[in-house]
Design a protein around this motif. Structure first.
Motif, short mmCIF file in Angstrom:
data_model
loop_
_atom_site.label_atom_id
_atom_site.label_comp_id
_atom_site.label_asym_id
_atom_site.label_seq_id
_atom_site.Cartn_x
_atom_site.Cartn_y
_atom_site.Cartn_z
N LYS A 105 0.82 -1.22 0.00
CA LYS A 105 0.00 0.00 0.00
C LYS A 105 0.85 1.27 0.00
CE LYS A 105 -3.58 -2.43 2.66
NZ LYS A 105 -4.31 -2.49 3.96
N PHE A 106 2.18 1.10 0.11
CA PHE A 106 3.08 2.26 0.21
C PHE A 106 3.90 2.40 -1.08
CE2 PHE A 106 2.13 1.09 4.50
CZ PHE A 106 2.09 2.28 5.22
N PRO A 107 3.58 3.40 -1.91
CA PRO A 107 4.36 3.61 -3.16
C PRO A 107 5.80 4.01 -2.87
CG PRO A 107 2.82 5.43 -2.78
CD PRO A 107 2.48 4.37 -1.77
N GLU A 108 6.08 4.44 -1.64
CA GLU A 108 7.45 4.85 -1.28
C GLU A 108 8.39 3.65 -1.12
OE1 GLU A 108 4.56 7.46 1.21
OE2 GLU A 108 4.73 5.38 0.51
N LEU A 109 7.81 2.43 -1.06
CA LEU A 109 8.61 1.23 -0.81
C LEU A 109 8.77 0.41 -2.08
CD1 LEU A 109 7.06 0.01 2.58
CD2 LEU A 109 9.20 1.27 2.24
N THR A 110 10.00 -0.06 -2.31
CA THR A 110 10.31 -0.95 -3.43
C THR A 110 11.05 -2.16 -2.88
OG1 THR A 110 10.58 0.96 -4.89
CG2 THR A 110 11.47 -1.16 -5.65
N GLN A 114 13.55 -5.03 -2.29
CA GLN A 114 14.93 -5.29 -2.66
C GLN A 114 15.00 -6.62 -3.42
OE1 GLN A 114 17.73 -4.87 0.57
NE2 GLN A 114 16.89 -2.90 1.21
N PRO A 115 16.15 -6.97 -4.01
CA PRO A 115 16.27 -8.22 -4.78
C PRO A 115 15.91 -9.46 -3.96
CG PRO A 115 18.17 -6.82 -5.17
CD PRO A 115 17.39 -6.16 -4.08
N LYS A 116 15.60 -10.54 -4.66
CA LYS A 116 15.16 -11.78 -4.02
C LYS A 116 16.18 -12.32 -3.02
CE LYS A 116 12.00 -13.51 -7.57
NZ LYS A 116 11.71 -14.63 -8.52
N THR A 117 17.46 -12.07 -3.27
CA THR A 117 18.50 -12.58 -2.35
C THR A 117 18.33 -12.02 -0.95
OG1 THR A 117 20.01 -10.77 -2.97
CG2 THR A 117 20.20 -12.85 -4.20
N GLU A 118 17.70 -10.84 -0.85
CA GLU A 118 17.56 -10.18 0.46
C GLU A 118 16.21 -10.44 1.11
OE1 GLU A 118 20.45 -8.69 1.88
OE2 GLU A 118 20.85 -10.04 0.21
N GLN A 119 15.37 -11.23 0.46
CA GLN A 119 14.08 -11.61 1.05
C GLN A 119 14.25 -12.98 1.70
OE1 GLN A 119 12.18 -9.06 0.95
NE2 GLN A 119 13.36 -8.04 -0.67
N TYR A 128 13.69 -0.85 -0.46
CA TYR A 128 14.29 0.46 -0.62
C TYR A 128 13.17 1.46 -0.34
CZ TYR A 128 17.98 -2.02 -3.11
OH TYR A 128 18.98 -2.88 -3.46
N ILE A 129 13.52 2.58 0.28
CA ILE A 129 12.51 3.58 0.60
C ILE A 129 12.94 4.93 0.07
CG2 ILE A 129 13.54 4.03 2.90
CD1 ILE A 129 10.65 4.52 3.90
N ASP A 130 11.97 5.70 -0.40
CA ASP A 130 12.27 7.04 -0.92
C ASP A 130 12.89 7.90 0.17
OD1 ASP A 130 11.13 6.17 -3.24
OD2 ASP A 130 9.25 7.29 -3.01
N GLU A 131 13.83 8.72 -0.23
CA GLU A 131 14.55 9.57 0.72
C GLU A 131 13.60 10.49 1.48
OE1 GLU A 131 18.31 12.72 0.74
OE2 GLU A 131 17.72 11.70 -1.11
N GLY A 132 13.82 10.57 2.80
CA GLY A 132 13.02 11.46 3.64
C GLY A 132 11.69 10.90 4.08
N LYS A 133 11.36 9.67 3.66
CA LYS A 133 10.06 9.08 3.97
C LYS A 133 10.11 8.07 5.13
CE LYS A 133 7.95 11.07 0.47
NZ LYS A 133 6.84 12.06 0.64
N GLY A 134 11.31 7.81 5.63
CA GLY A 134 11.48 6.74 6.60
C GLY A 134 10.65 6.85 7.86
N GLY A 169 19.26 5.73 5.41
CA GLY A 169 18.40 6.68 4.73
C GLY A 169 17.67 6.12 3.54
N LYS A 170 17.98 4.85 3.18
CA LYS A 170 17.39 4.30 1.95
C LYS A 170 16.87 2.88 2.11
CE LYS A 170 21.90 2.65 0.34
NZ LYS A 170 22.90 2.66 -0.75
N ASN A 171 17.13 2.25 3.26
CA ASN A 171 16.70 0.86 3.46
C ASN A 171 15.64 0.78 4.54
OD1 ASN A 171 18.66 -0.06 1.61
ND2 ASN A 171 20.21 -0.15 3.22
N LEU A 172 14.68 -0.13 4.37
CA LEU A 172 13.69 -0.39 5.40
C LEU A 172 13.48 -1.90 5.46
CD1 LEU A 172 10.65 1.62 6.41
CD2 LEU A 172 10.29 -0.82 5.96
N ASP A 173 13.65 -2.46 6.65
CA ASP A 173 13.54 -3.91 6.85
C ASP A 173 12.45 -4.20 7.87
OD1 ASP A 173 16.08 -4.92 5.36
OD2 ASP A 173 16.82 -3.32 6.67
N VAL A 174 11.69 -5.25 7.64
CA VAL A 174 10.68 -5.70 8.58
C VAL A 174 11.05 -7.11 9.03
CG1 VAL A 174 8.23 -6.09 9.00
CG2 VAL A 174 8.94 -4.37 7.31
N ILE A 175 11.19 -7.28 10.36
CA ILE A 175 11.57 -8.58 10.92
C ILE A 175 10.69 -8.85 12.15
CG2 ILE A 175 13.96 -8.34 10.13
CD1 ILE A 175 14.76 -7.67 13.01
N PRO A 176 10.64 -10.09 12.63
CA PRO A 176 9.88 -10.37 13.85
C PRO A 176 10.42 -9.59 15.04
CG PRO A 176 10.48 -12.41 12.73
CD PRO A 176 11.23 -11.32 12.07
#
Length: 427
Positions: free
Chosen positions: A117-122, A124-129, A137-143, A168-175
């Motif tokens: 639901k967040f267009p600011e989020l893209t 990352q490659p499959k290796t990082e999932q 990846y997150i748009d700058e200033g949106k973190g 400033g550019k990465n966003l990770d979701v973990i337990p």
């Protein structure tokens, strides 16, 4: 645990270090600080202490980094921001840690549904999932705004997660139960249960990912001089009075050495910096020193950095038994004394090139009165080509005062980049 096979008592020191911009300085193209740390670790710590890498990289990207930089092999590797733990050379996964994370309120499908639901989020490659990590990846200033809103949405869906914004550019979701700090606490509890709780633990980092490492009681910490502003801000707001945490004045691995010295955790003078190391007498109780001494000489000989190299070659020849044998990885067998003697013609042959030699996992695997065997991986890199041989050296000792080389045997490592030119391998 695999590491219990070699530990005979609680380790005097356990280093837990982030990789990128902490252990590894990507601005140091000659890898000098990393090589300096490597030689110190193998000479003074490998035999009885623990080395742990804790990285945001996935296991796949960690292995890629190993191909790019002269990294030592850690006893424990914590990857994917503390959601995966593995042990030893073969990276044996810790299934108990996986089960621990599975018991929490975690659901990958719901996370992917809500983050879409967040267009600011893209993504990352499959290796990082990974099983317990979803990275964007997150748009700058949106973190800050995205983190707050996403956290509320996931909580409403019944999940309990951590959302980590870094660089400033990465966003990770973990337990919620995952993360670098939780993984370290889990490891410490596991070591304690085995009677191997470290005497001292030093955590090393540069980013907000590493803040959790510095929050564990009784753990020393170092934020290297090149740490990110987010980590320094966290320190100001949360740990300004923590006397066990310092901000070093040195970058990356040099900052780690500075912390070892500051907290008085052990030796800090690397063999690469010790002017007398090549001339020193090897401690027969630590035969790995002789291996380090020889290969440090070998590197400097081929770089053309030793003026009186012939005297060193004569000294190594004299330390060989008359019948000492060298088994080349090609299968050829020759006199070890002759092999040392032939080093004269290689003086300066790598001068002006990016040429490094390092040894990894230097361990005594057989030690009886008057005789010992040292096993290690010997790495050699010239420009972009890397080679590695698993090596065993057999020593005897004369009256417990000096070591005598009896045999050197090498076989190609699985990690070695083999090609038709590997016939030029010397020793």
């Amino acid at each position: 645990m695999v590491i219990m096979e070699r530990l005979k008592s609680p380790p005097p020191l356990m280093i837990v270090s982030d990789l990128d911009h902490t252990m590894v300085d990507h601005q140091d193209h000659d890898n000098l600080s990393l090589l300096r740390f490597n030689s110190l670790w193998e000479e003074a710590y490998r035999r009885d202490s623990l080395l742990v890498f804790s990285t945001a990289r996935s296991p796949i990207l960690y292995k890629e980094l190993r191909k790019e930089k002269p990294l030592l092999t850690p006893d424990v590797i914590i990857t994917s921001i503390g959601t995966e733990i593995a042990f030893g050379n073969s990276m044996v996964p810790d299934h108990s840690w996986v089960e621990t994370l599975n018991t929490g309120k975690w659901n990958r499908e719901i996370v992917l549904e809500e983050t879409s639901k967040f267009p600011e989020l893209t993504l990352q490659p499959k290796t990082e999932q990974r099983l317990h990590k979803i990275s964007f990846y997150i748009d700058e200033g949106k973190g800050e705004a995205v983190t707050k809103e996403l956290s509320q949405l996931l909580e409403k869906r019944g999940l309990d997660v951590k959302i980590i914004h870094s660089w400033g550019k990465n966003l990770d979701v973990i337990p919620r139960g995952g993360g670098k700090g939780e993984a370290l606490e889990y490891l410490l509890k596991k070591l304690k249960a085995e009677g191997m709780f470290p005497v001292n633990t030093l955590a090393c980092g540069d980013s907000e990912h590493d803040a959790e490492l510095f929050s564990i009681p009784d753990v020393h910490g170092v934020m290297v001089s090149n740490s990110q502003e987010e980590l320094l801000k966290w320190h100001t707001e949360n740990a300004l009075n923590n006397s066990k945490l310092i901000h070093s004045s040195e970058r990356c691995a040099d900052g780690i050495l500075q912390a070892i010295d500051y907290f008085k955790l052990g030796p800090t003078l690397s063999p690469r910096d010790a002017s007398e190391f090549l001339n020193g007498k090897t401690d027969t109780a630590n035969p790995g020193q002789e291996v380090l001494r020889f290969y440090l000489f070998y590197e400097r000989l081929r770089r053309g950095e030793i003026k009186k190299y012939e005297a060193y070659i004569d000294s190594f020849k004299e330390s060989c038994d008359q019948d000492a044998v060298f088994f080349h990885p090609s299968g050829a067998e020759k006199s070890l004394r002759d092999t040392f003697d032939e080093l004269r013609k290689y003086n300066g042959d790598q001068s002006g090139k990016k040429f490094w030699v390092w040894v990894d996992q230097v361990l005594v695997i057989n030690n009886i009165p008057g005789k010992c065997t040292v096993k290690f991986d010997k790495w050699e890199q010239c420009e972009d080509e890397r080679k590695c041989c698993t090596t065993t050296v057999e020593f005897t000792s004369k009256g417990g005062e000096c070591l005598v080389w009896e045999q050197v045997k090498q076989i190609w490592s699985e990690e070695s980049e083999l090609n038709d030119e590997n016939s030029c391998w010397i020793i």
